[in-house]
Motif scaffolding. Sequence first.
Motif, PDB file in Angstrom:
ATOM      1  N   GLY A  94       0.779  -1.235   0.000  1.00 34.95           N
ATOM      2  CA  GLY A  94       0.000   0.000   0.000  1.00 34.95           C
ATOM      3  C   GLY A  94       0.807   1.280   0.000  1.00 34.95           C
ATOM      4  N   SER A  95       2.117   1.205   0.154  1.00 30.38           N
ATOM      5  CA  SER A  95       2.937   2.413   0.137  1.00 30.38           C
ATOM      6  C   SER A  95       4.377   2.034  -0.162  1.00 30.38           C
ATOM      7  CB  SER A  95       2.875   3.152   1.471  1.00 30.38           C
ATOM      8  OG  SER A  95       3.602   2.456   2.472  1.00 30.38           O
ATOM      9  N   VAL A  96       5.118   3.025  -0.627  1.00 33.49           N
ATOM     10  CA  VAL A  96       6.534   2.804  -0.905  1.00 33.49           C
ATOM     11  C   VAL A  96       7.289   2.533   0.382  1.00 33.49           C
ATOM     12  CG1 VAL A  96       8.640   3.866  -1.799  1.00 33.49           C
ATOM     13  CG2 VAL A  96       6.489   4.145  -3.033  1.00 33.49           C
ATOM     14  N   THR A  97       6.916   3.236   1.450  1.00 27.73           N
ATOM     15  CA  THR A  97       7.644   3.099   2.715  1.00 27.73           C
ATOM     16  C   THR A  97       7.567   1.675   3.249  1.00 27.73           C
ATOM     17  OG1 THR A  97       7.212   5.410   3.283  1.00 27.73           O
ATOM     18  CG2 THR A  97       7.838   3.930   5.078  1.00 27.73           C
ATOM     19  N   ARG A  98       6.342   1.140   3.331  1.00 30.57           N
ATOM     20  CA  ARG A  98       6.186  -0.214   3.867  1.00 30.57           C
ATOM     21  C   ARG A  98       6.782  -1.257   2.919  1.00 30.57           C
ATOM     22  NH1 ARG A  98       1.186   1.981   5.700  1.00 30.57           N
ATOM     23  NH2 ARG A  98       0.086   1.176   3.852  1.00 30.57           N
ATOM     24  N   ALA A  99       6.650  -1.027   1.630  1.00 33.87           N
ATOM     25  CA  ALA A  99       7.237  -1.962   0.666  1.00 33.87           C
ATOM     26  C   ALA A  99       8.755  -1.976   0.786  1.00 33.87           C
ATOM     27  CB  ALA A  99       6.827  -1.578  -0.753  1.00 33.87           C
ATOM     28  N   ALA A 100       9.367  -0.785   0.957  1.00 35.55           N
ATOM     29  CA  ALA A 100      10.822  -0.705   1.093  1.00 35.55           C
ATOM     30  C   ALA A 100      11.278  -1.434   2.345  1.00 35.55           C
ATOM     31  CB  ALA A 100      11.264   0.763   1.126  1.00 35.55           C
ATOM     32  N   GLN A 101      10.505  -1.316   3.423  1.00 34.85           N
ATOM     33  CA  GLN A 101      10.867  -2.009   4.655  1.00 34.85           C
ATOM     34  C   GLN A 101      10.805  -3.528   4.474  1.00 34.85           C
ATOM     35  OE1 GLN A 101       8.021  -0.326   7.385  1.00 34.85           O
ATOM     36  NE2 GLN A 101       9.274   1.485   7.824  1.00 34.85           N
ATOM     37  N   SER A 102       9.785  -4.000   3.781  1.00 35.00           N
ATOM     38  CA  SER A 102       9.661  -5.449   3.575  1.00 35.00           C
ATOM     39  C   SER A 102      10.750  -5.989   2.662  1.00 35.00           C
ATOM     40  CB  SER A 102       8.288  -5.773   2.991  1.00 35.00           C
ATOM     41  OG  SER A 102       8.190  -5.318   1.650  1.00 35.00           O
ATOM     42  N   LEU A 103      11.236  -5.147   1.750  1.00 35.28           N
ATOM     43  CA  LEU A 103      12.265  -5.578   0.805  1.00 35.28           C
ATOM     44  C   LEU A 103      13.683  -5.308   1.323  1.00 35.28           C
ATOM     45  CD1 LEU A 103      10.591  -4.192  -2.445  1.00 35.28           C
ATOM     46  CD2 LEU A 103      10.830  -6.605  -1.830  1.00 35.28           C
ATOM     47  N   TYR A 104      13.774  -4.626   2.455  1.00 34.23           N
ATOM     48  CA  TYR A 104      15.071  -4.284   3.054  1.00 34.23           C
ATOM     49  C   TYR A 104      15.922  -3.453   2.095  1.00 34.23           C
ATOM     50  CZ  TYR A 104      13.716  -7.910   6.355  1.00 34.23           C
ATOM     51  OH  TYR A 104      13.024  -8.657   7.279  1.00 34.23           O
TER      52      TYR A 104
END
Length: 316
Positions: free
Chosen positions: A16-26
């Motif tokens: 749902g967002s770049v921030t959370r996606a970036a965290q999940s992808l490290y």
Amino acid sequence: MDLRLVEYFVAVIDHGSVTRAAQSLYIAQPSLSQAIRSLERQLGVQLFHRTGRHLVLTSDGEAFAEPARRILLDVDRARGAVQDVRAMDSGRLDIAALATLAAHPLPELAGEYRRRHPGVLLNIIDPGGSTRVVDEVRRGHAELGLTRLASAQHKSSLIAHELDTQEIVLALPPELAEALPDPVPLDAVAGIPLVLEFTDTTTRPLVDEVLDTAVQTVAVECANRQAIWDLVAHGAGATFLPRHLAERELEGVVLRSTVPEIWHSVGFVHRPGPLSPAAEAFLAVAGISVPTGPGGETPALRETAPPGRRARRRPG
């Protein structure tokens, strides 16, 4: 298209967002944002509407979402298939084999191989003659070839591994054997009616290459190997076969060595370069360890005897 960009695109949708996606992808958020823009440039479309910190799929983004998921799913399946092959859980191995060797020792080797690696499909073909076995391997139609090595030595592009040394004997009906000495001089073969194959498959190359002018009386020519054995057993004539095969398959016949004796070296051939795990495993069943050089490349053409196995040699 870089698969990582597709993975990043799907991650942004799922989280749902770049921030959370970036965290999940490290990975760093700016790096992910840049990756999405790179994917958009490659596709030539805008995938997201950017409203503040939120991203909303455009119509093009919605159209690409399902194909993107299919791409990642197909890649995962492909990776799994490769891992299964590497683990010998699946896959296929193509072997071209000379007819006599397909009768022995190939069945024993194939049986043990299947017990160890039941998930691998063995495709065994008889292209018709040792020269054609070599050609099938050289052209890449088969990964391994089981043949007489003398036929492979002039093929400098192939690597040969000796498996065994076979004596070629004369198989005769008892009534023909009575009038012949033991062993049989090759010059005496001229007066013996022979049952031979008329194609370059099994016994005919033995005659053409070794006996040459000694063979003068051909009683029967036949393309079927089993029929030739039956003809010999019923007294139609004599034929040439590897001793171990004749001892196992022919009943009621007499086997005679020749003077001079006829011996053939048999083994596997393959192209240079790394072999598939399935092929390496098959050679291992045969007691052959494939040497590799720097970078996994197989060394240049050479004939090797399998460790732990002593090929049966001509006496003396």
